[in-house]
Design a protein around this motif. Structure first.
Motif, mmCIF file in Angstrom:
data_model
loop_
_atom_site.group_PDB
_atom_site.id
_atom_site.type_symbol
_atom_site.label_atom_id
_atom_site.label_comp_id
_atom_site.label_asym_id
_atom_site.label_seq_id
_atom_site.Cartn_x
_atom_site.Cartn_y
_atom_site.Cartn_z
ATOM 1 N N ASP A 1 0.693 -1.152 0.052
ATOM 2 C CA ASP A 1 -0.099 0.584 0.129
ATOM 3 C C ASP A 1 0.974 0.967 0.635
ATOM 4 O OD1 ASP A 1 -1.857 1.956 1.214
ATOM 5 O OD2 ASP A 1 -2.847 1.111 2.127
ATOM 6 N N GLY A 2 1.200 2.013 -1.183
ATOM 7 C CA GLY A 2 2.020 2.882 -1.112
ATOM 8 C C GLY A 2 1.647 4.272 -0.001
ATOM 9 N N SER A 3 0.586 4.284 0.357
ATOM 10 C CA SER A 3 -0.215 5.426 1.105
ATOM 11 C C SER A 3 0.000 5.440 2.098
ATOM 12 C CB SER A 3 -1.400 5.753 0.140
ATOM 13 O OG SER A 3 -2.489 4.495 1.597
ATOM 14 N N SER A 4 0.185 3.824 2.295
ATOM 15 C CA SER A 4 1.050 3.687 3.724
ATOM 16 C C SER A 4 2.209 4.177 4.643
ATOM 17 C CB SER A 4 0.317 2.208 4.467
ATOM 18 O OG SER A 4 0.462 2.035 5.823
ATOM 19 N N GLN A 5 2.520 4.526 5.481
ATOM 20 C CA GLN A 5 3.657 4.293 5.971
ATOM 21 C C GLN A 5 4.485 3.531 6.730
ATOM 22 O OE1 GLN A 5 4.560 8.407 7.827
ATOM 23 N NE2 GLN A 5 3.399 10.119 6.267
ATOM 24 N N GLY A 6 3.850 2.728 7.124
ATOM 25 C CA GLY A 6 4.126 1.757 8.035
ATOM 26 C C GLY A 6 3.173 1.559 8.721
ATOM 27 N N LEU A 7 3.496 0.583 9.544
ATOM 28 C CA LEU A 7 2.704 -1.060 10.883
ATOM 29 C C LEU A 7 2.491 -0.337 12.140
ATOM 30 C CD1 LEU A 7 0.353 -2.992 10.535
ATOM 31 C CD2 LEU A 7 2.642 -4.622 10.879
ATOM 32 N N VAL A 8 2.027 0.056 13.128
ATOM 33 C CA VAL A 8 1.198 0.100 14.748
ATOM 34 C C VAL A 8 0.953 -0.957 15.497
ATOM 35 C CG1 VAL A 8 0.650 2.171 16.257
ATOM 36 C CG2 VAL A 8 1.230 2.870 14.174
ATOM 37 N N LEU A 9 1.518 -1.333 16.170
ATOM 38 C CA LEU A 9 0.516 -2.196 17.053
ATOM 39 C C LEU A 9 1.139 -1.536 18.564
ATOM 40 C CD1 LEU A 9 3.704 -3.775 18.518
ATOM 41 C CD2 LEU A 9 3.283 -5.225 16.857
ATOM 42 N N ASP A 10 0.784 -2.365 19.849
ATOM 43 C CA ASP A 10 0.445 -2.033 20.851
ATOM 44 C C ASP A 10 0.873 -2.698 22.060
ATOM 45 O OD1 ASP A 10 -2.189 -1.855 22.594
ATOM 46 O OD2 ASP A 10 -2.067 -1.046 20.718
ATOM 47 N N THR A 11 1.159 -3.305 23.442
ATOM 48 C CA THR A 11 1.682 -4.334 24.341
ATOM 49 C C THR A 11 1.748 -3.843 25.430
ATOM 50 O OG1 THR A 11 2.232 -6.726 24.082
ATOM 51 C CG2 THR A 11 3.888 -4.981 23.769
ATOM 52 N N GLY A 12 1.152 -4.387 26.104
ATOM 53 C CA GLY A 12 1.241 -4.080 27.564
ATOM 54 C C GLY A 12 1.974 -5.638 27.967
ATOM 55 N N ASN A 13 2.846 -6.611 27.327
ATOM 56 C CA ASN A 13 3.377 -8.005 27.909
ATOM 57 C C ASN A 13 4.503 -7.396 27.425
ATOM 58 O OD1 ASN A 13 4.189 -10.107 28.131
ATOM 59 N ND2 ASN A 13 2.773 -11.353 27.711
ATOM 60 N N PRO A 14 5.456 -7.200 28.445
ATOM 61 C CA PRO A 14 7.130 -7.466 28.666
ATOM 62 C C PRO A 14 7.865 -7.736 27.878
ATOM 63 C CG PRO A 14 6.299 -6.600 31.046
ATOM 64 C CD PRO A 14 5.417 -7.764 29.931
ATOM 65 N N ARG A 15 7.303 -8.940 28.092
ATOM 66 C CA ARG A 15 7.817 -10.334 26.435
ATOM 67 C C ARG A 15 8.047 -9.842 25.546
ATOM 68 N NH1 ARG A 15 3.524 -15.632 26.708
ATOM 69 N NH2 ARG A 15 6.069 -16.216 25.638
ATOM 70 N N TYR A 16 7.409 -9.398 25.030
ATOM 71 C CA TYR A 16 7.182 -8.930 23.842
ATOM 72 C C TYR A 16 7.808 -8.297 23.287
ATOM 73 C CZ TYR A 16 3.145 -11.980 23.607
ATOM 74 O OH TYR A 16 1.942 -12.778 23.553
ATOM 75 N N PRO B 1 -1.774 -0.496 36.642
ATOM 76 C CA PRO B 1 -0.576 -0.947 37.037
ATOM 77 C C PRO B 1 -0.154 -1.262 35.787
ATOM 78 C CG PRO B 1 -1.923 -2.704 37.138
ATOM 79 C CD PRO B 1 -2.730 -1.509 37.023
ATOM 80 N N ILE B 2 0.256 -1.218 34.102
ATOM 81 C CA ILE B 2 0.145 -2.138 33.186
ATOM 82 C C ILE B 2 0.684 -0.685 32.221
ATOM 83 C CG2 ILE B 2 0.168 -3.359 31.254
ATOM 84 C CD1 ILE B 2 -0.532 -4.712 33.011
ATOM 85 N N VAL B 3 2.194 -0.555 31.711
ATOM 86 C CA VAL B 3 2.434 -0.313 30.836
ATOM 87 C C VAL B 3 2.701 -0.548 29.358
ATOM 88 C CG1 VAL B 3 4.695 1.251 30.546
ATOM 89 C CG2 VAL B 3 4.314 1.467 32.571
ATOM 90 N N GLN B 4 1.404 0.047 28.994
ATOM 91 C CA GLN B 4 1.674 0.229 27.067
ATOM 92 C C GLN B 4 2.043 0.593 26.372
ATOM 93 O OE1 GLN B 4 -0.877 -2.507 27.097
ATOM 94 N NE2 GLN B 4 -1.833 -2.802 24.524
ATOM 95 N N ARG B 5 3.017 0.098 26.003
ATOM 96 C CA ARG B 5 4.009 0.209 25.147
ATOM 97 C C ARG B 5 3.486 0.387 23.164
ATOM 98 N NH1 ARG B 5 6.980 -1.526 29.042
ATOM 99 N NH2 ARG B 5 8.673 -0.458 29.562
ATOM 100 N N VAL B 6 3.352 1.102 22.777
ATOM 101 C CA VAL B 6 3.505 1.443 21.610
ATOM 102 C C VAL B 6 4.570 1.758 20.540
ATOM 103 C CG1 VAL B 6 1.582 3.041 19.863
ATOM 104 C CG2 VAL B 6 1.551 2.981 21.965
ATOM 105 N N PHE B 7 4.324 0.696 19.051
ATOM 106 C CA PHE B 7 5.641 0.429 18.527
ATOM 107 C C PHE B 7 4.903 0.892 17.167
ATOM 108 C CE2 PHE B 7 6.441 -2.481 21.768
ATOM 109 C CZ PHE B 7 7.266 -2.461 22.049
ATOM 110 N N PHE B 8 5.965 1.069 16.280
ATOM 111 C CA PHE B 8 5.677 1.392 15.052
ATOM 112 C C PHE B 8 6.865 0.614 14.050
ATOM 113 C CE2 PHE B 8 6.895 4.413 11.175
ATOM 114 C CZ PHE B 8 5.911 4.376 10.641
ATOM 115 N N HIS B 9 6.913 0.562 12.810
ATOM 116 C CA HIS B 9 7.860 0.388 11.907
ATOM 117 C C HIS B 9 6.984 0.572 10.947
ATOM 118 C CE1 HIS B 9 9.232 -3.630 8.878
ATOM 119 N NE2 HIS B 9 9.655 -3.633 10.308
#
Length: 211
Positions: free
Chosen positions: A158-173, A192-200
Motif C-alpha cells: 500500500d503506497g499510501s501507508s507509512q508503516g505499521l503500528v501495534l501496542d502491547t502491555g506484555n514485557p515479554r514481547y 499497573p500496566i504500561v502499554q507500549r506503542v510501537f511503529f515499524h
C-alpha cells in the motif's frame, strides 16, 4: 520450522479467529486490566470482547492475515487500513453489544484505552494491528516471525501507508518487536500496566530512496 501458509481471511474464518484470539489474549496483562480479571466472569468477558471485535472487523470487511498449518488457523492478525483507523469502536452497535456482554465499566475502560493509544500515534497514514496472536500450542516455533514477515510485505504494497503500528502491555514481547525493527513511540498507563506503542516503517520505494 513447520511449513505454514499465509492466507488473507474473510468472515468464513470468524469462528476460528475468535477461538484463537481468546486463547492468545486470556492471559494478557492488558485484557486482565481492561476486563477486570480479579472479578468473577473474566473468561466470559474475554470471550465476549474478542467475539465482538472479530465479528465487527469482518462485518466491516476489514483485512486479516492468517497463518495456517494443515488448514488449521494457528496465527492471525486483524488489520485496520490507513483510512479506517480504529473505527470499530466508533460503532454504536458494537458499543451496545459490548455493554450487554462485557459490561458498562469494562466497555468504558476499553474505549478509554483506545483513545489513549490513538493519542500516542504519529501523523499517518499507516496500518494498525488491533488484535494479533499465535495460538499458545504453536508458540516458540518462529511462527510469529513468519506472520510478521507476511504482514510487513502485505502492508508495504500500500503506497499510501507509512508503516505499521501495534501496542502491547506484555514485557515479554518488547525484545521480540525490537528484533523485527519496531521502535517504541509512546506509552500509556493502564492502572499497573504500561502499554507500549510501537511503529515499524514501510521500506521506501527505490525511486524515493534514491532521490
Amino acid at each position: 520450522m513447520p511449513i505454514a501458509e499465509i492466507r488473507q481471511l474473510d468472515g468464513g474464518y470468524a469462528r476460528e479467529a475468535r477461538s484463537l484470539l481468546y486463547h492468545a489474549y486470556r492471559h494478557e496483562p492488558t485484557f486482565g486490566y481492561l476486563l477486570e480479571s480479579d472479578r468473577p466472569g473474566f473468561d466470559q468477558r474475554v470471550r465476549a470482547t474478542v467475539r465482538e471485535l472479530v465479528n465487527q472487523h469482518f462485518l466491516e470487511d476489514q483485512p486479516a492475515l492468517g497463518l495456517l498449518i494443515d488448514d488449521r488457523l494457528v496465527g492471525i492478525a486483524l488489520i485496520a487500513p490507513p483510512v479506517r483507523r480504529l473505527g470499530i469502536t466508533e460503532s454504536w452497535a458494537w458499543r451496545m453489544r459490548m455493554v450487554l456482554t462485557a459490561g458498562f465499566r469494562c466497555t468504558r475502560r476499553f474505549l478509554a484505552y483506545h483513545d489513549a493509544i490513538l493519542a500516542c500515534l504519529p501523523p499517518g497514514p499507516y496500518h494498525l494491528l488491533p488484535l494479533l496472536g499465535v495460538h499458545p500450542q504453536f508458540q516458540g516455533r518462529h511462527l510469529g516471525e513468519q506472520l510478521f514477515d507476511a504482514l510487513h510485505r502485505w502492508c508495504a504494497e500500500d503506497g499510501s501507508s507509512q508503516g505499521l503500528v501495534l501496542d502491547t502491555g506484555n514485557p515479554r514481547y518488547i525484545e521480540f518487536y525490537g528484533r523485527l525493527g519496531y521502535e517504541e513511540i509512546g506509552q500509556v498507563a493502564l492502572g499497573p500496566i504500561v502499554q507500549r506503542v510501537f511503529f515499524h516503517p514501510n521500506p521506501q520505494p527505490l525511486s524515493q530512496a534514491a532521490s
